[in-house]
Design a protein around this motif. Structure first.
Motif: not given
Length: 275
Positions: A52, A55, A212
Protein backbone atom coordinates in the motif's frame (compact mmCIF):
# COMPACT_ATOMS: atom_id res chain seq x y z
CA UNK A 1 -13.88 2.61 8.73
CA UNK A 2 -11.23 3.27 11.38
CA UNK A 3 -8.42 0.71 11.61
CA UNK A 4 -9.79 -2.53 13.01
CA UNK A 5 -13.35 -1.25 12.83
CA UNK A 6 -14.44 -2.49 9.44
CA UNK A 7 -17.67 -4.41 9.34
CA UNK A 8 -18.53 -7.21 6.84
CA UNK A 9 -17.51 -8.72 3.47
CA UNK A 10 -17.68 -11.73 1.04
CA UNK A 11 -17.03 -13.38 -2.47
CA UNK A 12 -14.99 -13.23 -5.77
CA UNK A 13 -15.02 -13.59 -9.55
CA UNK A 14 -16.36 -16.81 -11.04
CA UNK A 15 -14.01 -19.29 -12.70
CA UNK A 16 -16.35 -22.20 -13.29
CA UNK A 17 -19.31 -23.82 -11.65
CA UNK A 18 -17.31 -25.96 -9.21
CA UNK A 19 -15.28 -23.07 -7.83
CA UNK A 20 -18.41 -20.93 -7.51
CA UNK A 21 -20.10 -23.70 -5.53
CA UNK A 22 -17.07 -24.10 -3.25
CA UNK A 23 -17.00 -20.37 -2.56
CA UNK A 24 -20.70 -20.30 -1.75
CA UNK A 25 -20.38 -23.27 0.60
CA UNK A 26 -17.45 -21.61 2.37
CA UNK A 27 -19.44 -18.42 2.68
CA UNK A 28 -22.41 -20.26 4.22
CA UNK A 29 -20.13 -21.88 6.80
CA UNK A 30 -18.65 -18.55 7.91
CA UNK A 31 -20.29 -15.96 10.09
CA UNK A 32 -20.05 -12.25 9.41
CA UNK A 33 -17.43 -11.90 12.10
CA UNK A 34 -15.09 -14.35 10.37
CA UNK A 35 -15.34 -12.45 7.09
CA UNK A 36 -14.67 -9.15 8.85
CA UNK A 37 -11.65 -10.66 10.53
CA UNK A 38 -10.30 -11.85 7.18
CA UNK A 39 -10.87 -8.43 5.67
CA UNK A 40 -8.94 -6.79 8.50
CA UNK A 41 -6.17 -9.33 7.97
CA UNK A 42 -6.11 -8.47 4.26
CA UNK A 43 -5.80 -4.79 5.18
CA UNK A 44 -2.98 -5.51 7.63
CA UNK A 45 -1.19 -7.56 4.96
CA UNK A 46 -1.40 -4.68 2.48
CA UNK A 47 0.13 -2.36 5.06
CA UNK A 48 2.77 -4.68 6.50
CA UNK A 49 3.95 -5.88 3.07
CA UNK A 50 4.68 -2.31 2.02
CA UNK A 51 2.47 -2.68 -1.05
CA UNK A 52 0.00 0.00 0.00
CA UNK A 53 2.78 2.44 0.87
CA UNK A 54 4.46 1.77 -2.48
CA UNK A 55 1.13 2.22 -4.27
CA UNK A 56 0.27 5.50 -2.59
CA UNK A 57 2.38 7.48 -5.06
CA UNK A 58 0.40 6.13 -8.00
CA UNK A 59 -2.85 6.84 -6.15
CA UNK A 60 -1.82 10.46 -5.53
CA UNK A 61 -0.42 11.03 -9.03
CA UNK A 62 -3.65 12.41 -10.55
CA UNK A 63 -3.96 14.94 -7.73
CA UNK A 64 -0.38 16.10 -8.12
CA UNK A 65 -1.21 16.52 -11.80
CA UNK A 66 -3.95 19.01 -10.82
CA UNK A 67 -6.85 16.60 -11.33
CA UNK A 68 -9.91 17.44 -9.25
CA UNK A 69 -10.04 15.31 -6.06
CA UNK A 70 -12.77 12.66 -6.37
CA UNK A 71 -15.95 13.31 -4.45
CA UNK A 72 -17.33 9.82 -4.98
CA UNK A 73 -16.38 6.34 -6.16
CA UNK A 74 -17.89 3.61 -8.34
CA UNK A 75 -16.58 0.04 -8.13
CA UNK A 76 -17.28 -2.66 -10.72
CA UNK A 77 -16.24 -6.30 -10.84
CA UNK A 78 -15.01 -6.85 -7.29
CA UNK A 79 -16.27 -10.43 -7.35
CA UNK A 80 -16.70 -13.03 -4.59
CA UNK A 81 -14.61 -11.45 -1.85
CA UNK A 82 -15.95 -13.75 0.89
CA UNK A 83 -14.31 -16.86 -0.55
CA UNK A 84 -11.41 -15.47 -2.58
CA UNK A 85 -8.30 -13.93 -0.96
CA UNK A 86 -7.45 -11.91 -4.09
CA UNK A 87 -10.85 -10.25 -4.16
CA UNK A 88 -10.64 -9.61 -0.43
CA UNK A 89 -7.29 -7.87 -0.93
CA UNK A 90 -8.83 -5.76 -3.69
CA UNK A 91 -11.67 -4.74 -1.38
CA UNK A 92 -9.21 -3.89 1.39
CA UNK A 93 -7.20 -1.81 -1.10
CA UNK A 94 -10.38 0.01 -2.13
CA UNK A 95 -11.19 0.87 1.50
CA UNK A 96 -7.66 2.18 2.05
CA UNK A 97 -7.99 4.15 -1.18
CA UNK A 98 -11.20 5.80 0.02
CA UNK A 99 -9.49 6.74 3.27
CA UNK A 100 -6.47 8.15 1.44
CA UNK A 101 -8.60 10.29 -0.89
CA UNK A 102 -11.11 11.33 1.76
CA UNK A 103 -14.13 9.79 0.02
CA UNK A 104 -16.79 8.76 2.58
CA UNK A 105 -17.91 5.11 2.29
CA UNK A 106 -21.47 6.28 1.71
CA UNK A 107 -20.24 7.99 -1.47
CA UNK A 108 -18.91 4.71 -2.89
CA UNK A 109 -21.26 2.50 -4.93
CA UNK A 110 -20.54 -1.04 -6.12
CA UNK A 111 -21.96 -3.56 -8.55
CA UNK A 112 -21.05 -7.09 -9.48
CA UNK A 113 -23.64 -9.64 -10.63
CA UNK A 114 -21.67 -12.26 -8.69
CA UNK A 115 -22.46 -10.72 -5.30
CA UNK A 116 -24.56 -12.93 -3.07
CA UNK A 117 -27.23 -11.50 -0.79
CA UNK A 118 -24.89 -12.01 2.15
CA UNK A 119 -22.09 -10.15 0.40
CA UNK A 120 -24.42 -7.30 -0.44
CA UNK A 121 -25.45 -7.07 3.20
CA UNK A 122 -21.80 -7.11 4.26
CA UNK A 123 -20.97 -4.22 1.92
CA UNK A 124 -23.80 -2.18 3.41
CA UNK A 125 -22.41 -2.90 6.88
CA UNK A 126 -19.16 -1.35 5.69
CA UNK A 127 -21.14 1.78 4.89
CA UNK A 128 -20.89 1.23 1.13
CA UNK A 129 -23.79 1.39 -1.32
CA UNK A 130 -24.99 -0.96 -4.05
CA UNK A 131 -25.92 0.24 -7.50
CA UNK A 132 -29.54 -0.73 -8.27
CA UNK A 133 -28.83 -2.37 -11.63
CA UNK A 134 -26.21 -3.62 -14.04
CA UNK A 135 -25.12 -0.46 -15.85
CA UNK A 136 -22.64 -2.34 -18.08
CA UNK A 137 -20.15 0.35 -17.05
CA UNK A 138 -22.27 3.19 -18.45
CA UNK A 139 -22.09 5.45 -15.41
CA UNK A 140 -22.04 9.21 -15.88
CA UNK A 141 -19.88 11.43 -13.69
CA UNK A 142 -22.66 14.06 -13.79
CA UNK A 143 -20.39 16.94 -12.83
CA UNK A 144 -18.80 15.24 -9.80
CA UNK A 145 -15.18 14.17 -9.83
CA UNK A 146 -15.40 10.37 -9.67
CA UNK A 147 -12.99 7.54 -8.96
CA UNK A 148 -13.78 4.33 -10.86
CA UNK A 149 -12.28 1.21 -9.28
CA UNK A 150 -12.34 -1.55 -11.89
CA UNK A 151 -9.52 -4.02 -11.23
CA UNK A 152 -9.42 -6.87 -13.79
CA UNK A 153 -12.65 -5.82 -15.51
CA UNK A 154 -13.37 -6.61 -19.15
CA UNK A 155 -12.35 -4.17 -21.89
CA UNK A 156 -15.96 -3.48 -22.84
CA UNK A 157 -16.65 -2.07 -19.36
CA UNK A 158 -13.91 0.54 -19.75
CA UNK A 159 -15.05 1.30 -23.30
CA UNK A 160 -18.66 1.74 -22.16
CA UNK A 161 -17.58 4.03 -19.32
CA UNK A 162 -15.62 6.24 -21.71
CA UNK A 163 -18.53 6.36 -24.17
CA UNK A 164 -20.96 7.42 -21.45
CA UNK A 165 -18.66 10.30 -20.47
CA UNK A 166 -17.38 11.19 -23.94
CA UNK A 167 -16.56 14.87 -23.53
CA UNK A 168 -13.44 16.68 -22.39
CA UNK A 169 -15.26 18.10 -19.39
CA UNK A 170 -16.51 14.74 -18.12
CA UNK A 171 -13.29 12.81 -18.76
CA UNK A 172 -11.28 15.44 -16.90
CA UNK A 173 -13.34 14.59 -13.79
CA UNK A 174 -12.53 10.87 -13.93
CA UNK A 175 -9.82 8.73 -12.39
CA UNK A 176 -9.80 5.03 -13.30
CA UNK A 177 -7.99 2.36 -11.32
CA UNK A 178 -8.02 -0.73 -13.52
CA UNK A 179 -6.41 -2.61 -16.37
CA UNK A 180 -3.60 -0.71 -18.05
CA UNK A 181 -4.80 1.07 -21.19
CA UNK A 182 -1.24 0.81 -22.52
CA UNK A 183 -1.36 -2.91 -21.92
CA UNK A 184 -4.67 -3.20 -23.78
CA UNK A 185 -3.16 -1.33 -26.71
CA UNK A 186 -0.08 -3.58 -26.74
CA UNK A 187 -2.03 -6.84 -26.58
CA UNK A 188 -4.71 -6.11 -29.18
CA UNK A 189 -4.34 -5.78 -32.92
CA UNK A 190 -4.93 -2.16 -33.90
CA UNK A 191 -7.91 -3.02 -36.09
CA UNK A 192 -9.58 -4.96 -33.25
CA UNK A 193 -8.96 -2.17 -30.74
CA UNK A 194 -10.36 0.48 -33.10
CA UNK A 195 -13.33 -1.65 -34.17
CA UNK A 196 -14.48 -3.11 -30.83
CA UNK A 197 -13.08 -0.67 -28.26
CA UNK A 198 -12.94 2.57 -30.21
CA UNK A 199 -13.28 4.86 -27.18
CA UNK A 200 -10.24 3.30 -25.49
CA UNK A 201 -8.35 3.69 -28.78
CA UNK A 202 -9.37 7.34 -29.16
CA UNK A 203 -8.54 8.41 -25.61
CA UNK A 204 -5.05 6.88 -25.41
CA UNK A 205 -3.29 10.11 -26.42
CA UNK A 206 -5.32 12.03 -23.85
CA UNK A 207 -4.47 9.71 -20.96
CA UNK A 208 -1.90 9.83 -18.19
CA UNK A 209 -1.19 6.46 -16.60
CA UNK A 210 0.86 5.28 -13.62
CA UNK A 211 1.18 1.56 -12.91
CA UNK A 212 0.80 0.10 -9.43
CA UNK A 213 4.13 -1.37 -8.32
CA UNK A 214 4.88 -5.06 -8.77
CA UNK A 215 4.96 -7.01 -5.51
CA UNK A 216 5.59 -10.77 -5.15
CA UNK A 217 2.63 -11.22 -2.83
CA UNK A 218 0.17 -9.48 -5.17
CA UNK A 219 1.35 -10.45 -8.65
CA UNK A 220 -2.03 -11.98 -9.57
CA UNK A 221 -4.17 -9.65 -7.47
CA UNK A 222 -3.03 -6.35 -8.99
CA UNK A 223 -1.11 -7.36 -12.10
CA UNK A 224 -1.53 -5.00 -15.05
CA UNK A 225 -3.29 -2.45 -12.81
CA UNK A 226 -2.76 1.28 -13.37
CA UNK A 227 -4.16 4.60 -12.23
CA UNK A 228 -5.48 6.58 -15.24
CA UNK A 229 -6.56 10.20 -15.55
CA UNK A 230 -7.26 12.64 -18.36
CA UNK A 231 -5.57 16.06 -18.05
CA UNK A 232 -7.60 18.84 -19.72
CA UNK A 233 -4.57 20.05 -21.68
CA UNK A 234 -3.99 16.63 -23.22
CA UNK A 235 -7.68 16.31 -24.08
CA UNK A 236 -7.60 19.69 -25.81
CA UNK A 237 -4.83 18.42 -28.06
CA UNK A 238 -7.05 15.68 -29.49
CA UNK A 239 -8.49 16.46 -32.91
CA UNK A 240 -12.12 17.70 -33.14
CA UNK A 241 -13.02 14.55 -35.11
CA UNK A 242 -12.27 12.46 -32.04
CA UNK A 243 -15.24 14.01 -30.22
CA UNK A 244 -17.71 13.98 -33.12
CA UNK A 245 -18.37 10.23 -33.19
CA UNK A 246 -20.44 9.27 -30.15
CA UNK A 247 -22.25 6.12 -31.22
CA UNK A 248 -23.05 3.69 -28.39
CA UNK A 249 -20.91 0.51 -28.55
CA UNK A 250 -22.74 -2.68 -29.55
CA UNK A 251 -19.90 -5.24 -29.88
CA UNK A 252 -21.72 -7.10 -32.65
CA UNK A 253 -18.46 -8.33 -34.18
CA UNK A 254 -16.64 -8.95 -30.91
CA UNK A 255 -15.84 -12.66 -30.51
CA UNK A 256 -14.62 -12.56 -26.91
CA UNK A 257 -16.81 -10.10 -25.04
CA UNK A 258 -15.68 -9.89 -21.40
CA UNK A 259 -18.84 -8.44 -19.95
CA UNK A 260 -22.05 -9.68 -18.38
CA UNK A 261 -24.93 -7.97 -20.15
CA UNK A 262 -27.82 -6.40 -18.29
CA UNK A 263 -30.26 -9.10 -19.37
CA UNK A 264 -27.86 -11.84 -18.23
CA UNK A 265 -27.48 -10.63 -14.65
CA UNK A 266 -30.77 -11.71 -13.07
CA UNK A 267 -32.88 -9.25 -14.96
CA UNK A 268 -30.19 -6.59 -14.61
CA UNK A 269 -30.45 -6.32 -10.82
CA UNK A 270 -28.00 -7.34 -8.14
CA UNK A 271 -28.87 -9.75 -5.32
CA UNK A 272 -29.81 -7.01 -2.90
CA UNK A 273 -29.70 -3.79 -4.82
CA UNK A 274 -30.71 -0.48 -3.31
CA UNK A 275 -33.08 1.86 -5.03
Amino acid sequence: MAAGGWRAARGRRRRGREQRQEEEEEEEEEGGGAVLRRLREARDDLLSSGFWTASAGAVRAPLSGSAEPPARCVCYGLGRFGGCPAARAQLAFLLLLLEELGVPPGRCSLFDPAFSAREAAALRQLGLRLLPENEEGKHAVEGSATLFYMVHCGKALYNNLLWRNWSAGALARMVIVGNSFKGIEERLLSRILERDYSYIAKVLKGTEEVALPAHPRYLDTFNDTSVHWFPPQKLKELSPEVWEFREEPTYQDCEDLEIIRREESAGGRGPAAES
